[in-house]
Design an enzyme around this catalytic site. Structure first.
Site, PDB file in Angstrom:
ATOM      1  N   SER A  25      32.578  63.952  43.010  1.00 32.34           N
ATOM      2  CA  SER A  25      31.757  64.116  41.770  1.00 32.34           C
ATOM      3  C   SER A  25      31.785  65.547  41.484  1.00 32.34           C
ATOM      4  CB  SER A  25      30.253  63.769  42.174  1.00 32.34           C
ATOM      5  OG  SER A  25      29.450  63.422  41.116  1.00 32.34           O
ATOM      6  N   ASP A  84      31.128  52.535  38.125  1.00 28.83           N
ATOM      7  CA  ASP A  84      30.578  53.796  38.295  1.00 28.83           C
ATOM      8  C   ASP A  84      29.797  54.392  37.214  1.00 28.83           C
ATOM      9  OD1 ASP A  84      29.829  56.531  39.186  1.00 28.83           O
ATOM     10  OD2 ASP A  84      32.012  57.080  39.788  1.00 28.83           O
ATOM     11  N   HIS A 125      29.343  55.035  42.955  1.00 31.60           N
ATOM     12  CA  HIS A 125      29.650  56.512  42.859  1.00 31.60           C
ATOM     13  C   HIS A 125      29.694  57.208  44.074  1.00 31.60           C
ATOM     14  CE1 HIS A 125      30.079  60.332  40.705  1.00 31.60           C
ATOM     15  NE2 HIS A 125      29.120  60.861  41.392  1.00 31.60           N
TER      16      HIS A 125
END
Length: 281
Positions: free
Chosen positions: A96, A219, A247
Site C-alpha cells: 500500500s 481492492d 487489500h
C-alpha cells in the site's frame, strides 16, 4: 547512530542470502504483517523487517508529529535503516503506502535499491476526474478522518473489514483491527492524513529501478485503476493481477503473494544474466 536507528525502528534481520529484501508495511501496520510470507524468503535472501517510528515496537519517544505529518518522514525511516545497515541493491517489498514510501526512498537514494515490489499500491487515493480514479472522493476521506477523531475503535472496526474485504477470514480481519487499535489514535490519524491526501503521480516517471505491481481483485483501497495508472507511468514495470481479493494479500493469500514475488525475481534475474552474457559475446 547505527544502533540508535536499529533500536528506534525495531529492526529485525534474518535469512542466509546475500541480497537484502526489505519489507515496508502499509498504513497503520507494523512488521508482523509480513510474518506469513517473509520466512519463505529467508533461505535465499537477507530478510529485513522494521517498524516506522510510532508504530509496532518502535521507540515512540522518537516520534515527531511534524516530521511524520508527511510521507517524507516515513521515507527517512527507510533510508536511515538502509544507511545504518550499509545496504545496497535492496529489493524493497512495500504494501500500500509502503510501496509509495519505498518508491520515494529510491528517488532520494537510488544506490540503495535494485527493485520495487509494490503490493496494492496507489500514487494518489483521491479521484481526479476525468483522467484519474484513485478510489475516494475528498468528502469520503474527510469523513474517514472525522470518524477516526470521534470514534477511533469504531473506525478501526469498519476500516479493517472494508480493507480486507474477505468476510470468510474473520481471524485475519480481527488481527488487522487489533493492529490499528494498538496504535496511538493521534499517530494513526497523522499517518492517515499523510497517506490518503498525498499525490505522488508526478514522481512515477522519475523512478529508475524496475518494479512489480501486484494488483488484487476487489481492492476498495487501491482499485485496479490506481495500479494500472502506476504501471503505465513507471518507466520499467510489470503488473500481475492476483486471484487474491481485498487489500491485504500478504495476510489473506500469502502463498499466492510469495509465489508471484518469487517468480518475478527469478524472471528478472534470468533476464539480467542473459543481458550480461549478451554483452560479453
Amino acid at each position: 547512530m547505527t544502533q540508535n536507528v536499529l533500536t528506534r525502528n525495531n529492526v529485525k534481520i534474518t535469512g542466509s542470502g546475500k541480497q537484502a529484501m526489505l519489507f515496508a508495511p502499509g498504513f497503520g501496520c507494523d512488521q508482523t504483517v509480513w510474518s506469513l510470507i517473509s520466512k519463505s524468503f529467508e533461505k535465499d535472501y537477507q530478510v529485513i523487517l522494521f517498524d516506522y517510528v510510532g508504530l509496532g515496537l518502535s521507540d515512540v519517544k522518537a516520534y515527531d508529529s511534524d516530521k511524520y505529518s508527511k510521507l517524507s518522514g516515513y521515507v527517512q525511516d527507510v533510508l536511515d535503516v538502509c544507511s545504518a545497515l550499509n545496504l545496497k541493491d535492496v529489493i524493497l517489498v512495500g504494501h500500500s503506502v509502503g510501496a509509495t514510501i519505498g518508491m520515494l526512498a529510491s528517488l532520494r537514494e537510488p544506490v540503495y535499491f535494485s527493485q520495487l515490489i509494490m503490493i496494492g499500491p496507489s500514487a494518489c487515493y483521491l479521484n481526479d476526474p476525468p483522467g484519474y480514479i484513485g478510489g475516494f472522493e475528498k468528502e469520503d476521506l474527510l469523513g474517514l478522518m472525522d470518524l477516526m477523531a470521534k470514534n477511533y475503535i469504531g473506525w478501526a472496526t469498519v476500516f479493517s473489514a472494508t480493507a480486507l474485504n474477505n468476510p470468510d477470514l474473520p481471524d485475519i480481519e480481527k488481527d488487522i483491527e487489533d493492529r490499528f487499535c494498538s496504535t496511538d489514535p493521534v499517530i494513526a490519524r497523522n499517518f492517515a492524513e499523510a497517506c490518503f491526501f498525498a499525490d505522488n503521480r508526478q514522481d512515477l516517471s522519475k523512478v529508475t529501478i524496475p518494479a512489480l505491481i501486484l494488483q488484487c481483485a476487489n481492492d476498495v483501497i487501491a482499485p485496479e485503476s490506481a495500479g494500472e495508472y502506476i504501471n503505465k507511468s513507471l518507466p520499467a514495470s510489470t503488473i500481475k493481477y492476483m486471484n487474491a481479493t481485498g487489500h491485504f494479500p500478504h495476510m489473506s493469500h500469502p502463498e499466492e503473494t510469495a509465489q508471484l514475488i518469487r517468480e518475478y525475481l527469478l524472471e528478472t534475474s534470468v533476464s539480467v544474466e542473459k543481458e550480461d552474457v549478451g554483452g560479453l559475446t
